[in-house]
Each structure stands twice: as C-alpha cells, then as structure tokens.
Design a protein around this motif. Structure first.
Motif, mmCIF file in Angstrom:
data_model
loop_
_atom_site.group_PDB
_atom_site.id
_atom_site.type_symbol
_atom_site.label_atom_id
_atom_site.label_comp_id
_atom_site.label_asym_id
_atom_site.label_seq_id
_atom_site.Cartn_x
_atom_site.Cartn_y
_atom_site.Cartn_z
ATOM 1 N N VAL A 1 -0.565 -16.531 -42.678
ATOM 2 C CA VAL A 1 -0.945 -17.733 -43.416
ATOM 3 C C VAL A 1 -0.480 -17.637 -44.865
ATOM 4 C CG1 VAL A 1 -2.896 -19.106 -44.254
ATOM 5 C CG2 VAL A 1 -2.935 -18.201 -41.935
ATOM 6 N N ALA B 1 2.516 -19.872 -46.617
ATOM 7 C CA ALA B 1 2.085 -20.709 -47.740
ATOM 8 C C ALA B 1 2.993 -20.475 -48.944
ATOM 9 C CB ALA B 1 0.634 -20.405 -48.096
ATOM 10 N N PHE C 1 5.764 -23.064 -50.604
ATOM 11 C CA PHE C 1 5.697 -23.425 -52.027
ATOM 12 C C PHE C 1 7.065 -23.321 -52.683
ATOM 13 C CE2 PHE C 1 5.088 -22.392 -56.519
ATOM 14 C CZ PHE C 1 4.247 -23.417 -56.919
ATOM 15 N N VAL D 1 -0.888 -25.389 -42.733
ATOM 16 C CA VAL D 1 -0.980 -24.947 -44.125
ATOM 17 C C VAL D 1 0.369 -25.103 -44.827
ATOM 18 C CG1 VAL D 1 -1.356 -22.962 -45.636
ATOM 19 C CG2 VAL D 1 -2.912 -23.389 -43.724
ATOM 20 N N ALA D 2 1.443 -24.679 -44.162
ATOM 21 C CA ALA D 2 2.777 -24.781 -44.757
ATOM 22 C C ALA D 2 3.141 -26.231 -45.049
ATOM 23 C CB ALA D 2 3.809 -24.152 -43.826
ATOM 24 N N VAL E 1 1.106 -27.416 -48.157
ATOM 25 C CA VAL E 1 1.617 -26.776 -49.372
ATOM 26 C C VAL E 1 2.973 -27.378 -49.759
ATOM 27 C CG1 VAL E 1 2.483 -24.616 -50.373
ATOM 28 C CG2 VAL E 1 0.359 -24.622 -49.040
ATOM 29 N N GLN F 1 3.671 -29.454 -53.324
ATOM 30 C CA GLN F 1 4.171 -28.354 -54.147
ATOM 31 C C GLN F 1 4.026 -28.626 -55.648
ATOM 32 O OE1 GLN F 1 7.031 -28.072 -56.171
ATOM 33 N NE2 GLN F 1 7.312 -25.857 -56.285
ATOM 34 N N ALA G 1 -6.291 -26.771 -47.273
ATOM 35 C CA ALA G 1 -5.177 -25.854 -47.009
ATOM 36 C C ALA G 1 -5.396 -24.517 -47.713
ATOM 37 C CB ALA G 1 -3.859 -26.481 -47.462
ATOM 38 N N ILE G 2 -5.829 -24.574 -48.965
ATOM 39 C CA ILE G 2 -6.089 -23.333 -49.707
ATOM 40 C C ILE G 2 -7.286 -22.598 -49.109
ATOM 41 C CG2 ILE G 2 -6.794 -22.390 -51.942
ATOM 42 C CD1 ILE G 2 -5.098 -24.510 -53.279
ATOM 43 N N VAL H 1 -6.107 -20.570 -46.244
ATOM 44 C CA VAL H 1 -5.474 -19.321 -46.678
ATOM 45 C C VAL H 1 -6.532 -18.315 -47.104
ATOM 46 C CG1 VAL H 1 -3.931 -18.259 -48.358
ATOM 47 C CG2 VAL H 1 -3.357 -20.502 -47.397
#
Length: 318
Positions: free
Chosen positions: A19, A23, A27, A207-208, A211, A215, A286-287, A290
């Motif tokens: 994860v 991530a 970014f 998550v990707a 992010v 960005q 999302a954070i 992670v």
C-alpha cells in the motif's frame, strides 16, 4: 493453485508495504495510475464479494451467543470514530471537503483487516469477525445517517443516495458471496485461499487511484490530512481499548474492541467520497488505508505483550 495461495499469504502479510509503495509511486507518477479511478466501485465490490465468501453461519451464531459484547463493539464503532472525526474537524477548523472526508471515513464500518490484526494481537478473533459483520450489514442505514447528521453543515449530503451506493457496493456483493459459498460449499475453499492477494491488489489500486487523482492537493495539504488521520486512528484504538476495560471485558476482548474500533473500511470511504462529494474528500480515506495498515501491525505487536485472561502472551497461535 498451491503456489498461488502461498503468494497470497506472503502478499497478505506484507500488505502495509505494498500500500505504501504504490501510494508513493502514484504520487510521483500520477499519470500512470489515474485511469484506475473509474474502477474504484467495482474494485470495492470485489473485496466485499470476497468477504461474503469467507463468512459462515458460525459468525452469525457468535452474535447470538454473546449479543452484549457484539452490541458494545458495534456501538463503539459507530459512536467513537464518528464523534472523534467531528471533534477533530471542528477543533482543527479543517477545510469543508477535508472535514467531510474525515467524518466519512469515521462513519464507515469496520474493515476485514481488523480481523487479521486481532488474530496477530492474540485477541478474540470470533468477536472481531462478529462486530465487523454486524457493522457492515448495518452500514447502509447507519453510515449515511451519521454522515448526514455530522457533515451536512459543511457540504450537502444525500443520505438516500449514499444508502443505495452502500447497498450496491457492500450488501449486494456480500450477499452474492454468501450465496456462492452456500451453493458451492467446499469448492470455493481454493478460491478463499487466494482472497488476500485479490484484496491487497484491489485496495492498493484504490489507494493509488485516489493519490494519483489528488496529487496536487496532497502536495499542499497532505501533511495536515496525514496528521489528522494518525490522530483519529490512534485515539480510536485507545478509546476502543478503554471501552472494553470500562465494560468489564477481559484483555483478549479489549484487544479485539480496540482494533475493531480503530480500523475502518476505508475503501468504502473512498468510494462514497468519490461518488457523492469530491476527489479531495476521498483523500482522508486513502491516507487512512495507508496508515492503518502500518499502525495495525504495530498495535498488534504491542498487544502481544498484554497477558490474556488465560495467561498467554507472545506471538499469535499457529
């Protein structure tokens, strides 16, 4: 299939690494991951379908066997995390979209990762699974109601639309998984063995996508959101443990309650934020996804040192 199951176990154990890795990649190379954003809802549906495949009648019997313990866990889940989210949003004067995002993830049910962390912590896994199951099934009603109550002062909230979204991406896939498991029985066991791999891939992709799609916003406000998420998760874990202690639960149940309260179904938070609010509102979820996959193993390791009522400590049973 055996080697695939072995790979699945390895990926499941190293979940936090994957994860975090993707991530960071998303970014710094957002163009490579933005396209996944269109598939967030189907990906969450796959995760929930997998949850349906793993549920059994014993999980629901557990609810009937000790309804008070489960009720305490469900109330803790739907009171502590939403209340903490609202207090943090007000106290820190978060921007509207970020405030709604924090409240949204706080109002989500528990995630299946909490069951794994409870096992590693030598907590009461049966209780953890029962609480996760009940909060997930209650989510179509409770989650939209809480979000409407707590977040409508910042942005317009349609509880009815969120109810239908949760039914589509959570309830339908879980029910379908239960039906498939009932019809096929032992034939689905080999599929269940690779579910950790499927779930990790789906969560990493979600998550990707978030992010990558945010960005620029993360670059300017990511540290603030990260700090809020860490505080939210940490206080949830602490208050969950205290709730177990205040209600007279033994140590193994306190561990389960702590992890169950502190860890959320952040994938659902991402899906709801993306569908009903804005991409920025999805960033806290999302954070959170992670971070709680980092804090989960850390708290599980700490809880291994807490002596259970039977006198046991140390690593989880094999």
């Amino acid at each position: 299939m055996h080697s695939l199951a072995r790979l699945s176990r390895f990926v499941g154990k190293t979940f936090a690494f994957w994860v975090l890795l993707f991530a960071v990649l998303a970014f710094f190379a957002p163009a490579q991951f933005k396209w996944i954003g269109a598939y967030i809802v189907p990906l969450l549906g796959i995760i929930m379908f997998g949850m349906g495949l793993t549920l059994s009648k014993e999980d629901f019997i557990e609810v009937a066997k000790r309804p008070m313990d489960v009720a305490i866990g469900v109330l803790g889940q739907f009171i502590i995390m939403p209340a903490l989210a609202w207090i943090l949003a007000k106290a820190l004067q978060l921007p509207p979209e970020v405030a709604v995002g924090v409240i949204l993830v706080g109002c989500c049910p528990g995630g299946t990762a909490s069951n794994v962390m409870t096992f590693l912590a030598r907590g009461d896994v049966a209780l953890s699974v029962a609480i996760t199951s009940v909060t997930t099934l209650l989510a179509p009603i409770v989650t939209p109601a809480l979000i409407y109550l707590l977040a409508s002062q910042w942005l317009e909230v349609s509880a009815a639309a969120m109810f239908w979204s949760i039914v589509q991406v959570v309830v339908f896939p879980i029910v379908l998984g239960l039906v498939v498991q009932t019809l096929l029985g032992t034939k689905v066991r080999s599929a269940v063995a690779v579910l950790p791999l499927v779930s990790v891939v789906a969560i990493v992709a979600i998550v990707a996508a978030v992010v990558a799609g945010n960005q620029a916003r993360i670059a300017t406000s990511g540290l603030m959101i990260f700090a809020v998420v860490v505080l939210h998760n940490g206080l949830g874990l602490l208050l969950g443990y205290w709730l177990g202690k205040l209600t007279g639960m033994p140590v193994s149940k306190r561990k389960a309650l702590s992890i169950e309260v502190g860890m959320q179904n952040s994938g659902l938070g991402v899906a709801l934020a993306t569908a009903h609010f804005s991409p920025l509102a999805a960033v806290p979820s999302a954070i959170f996804s992670v971070w709680h996959n980092i804090s989960g193993p850390l708290i599980a390791t700490l809880y291994q040192r807490f002596r259970n009522e039977d006198g046991s400590t140390g690593a989880a049973p094999r």
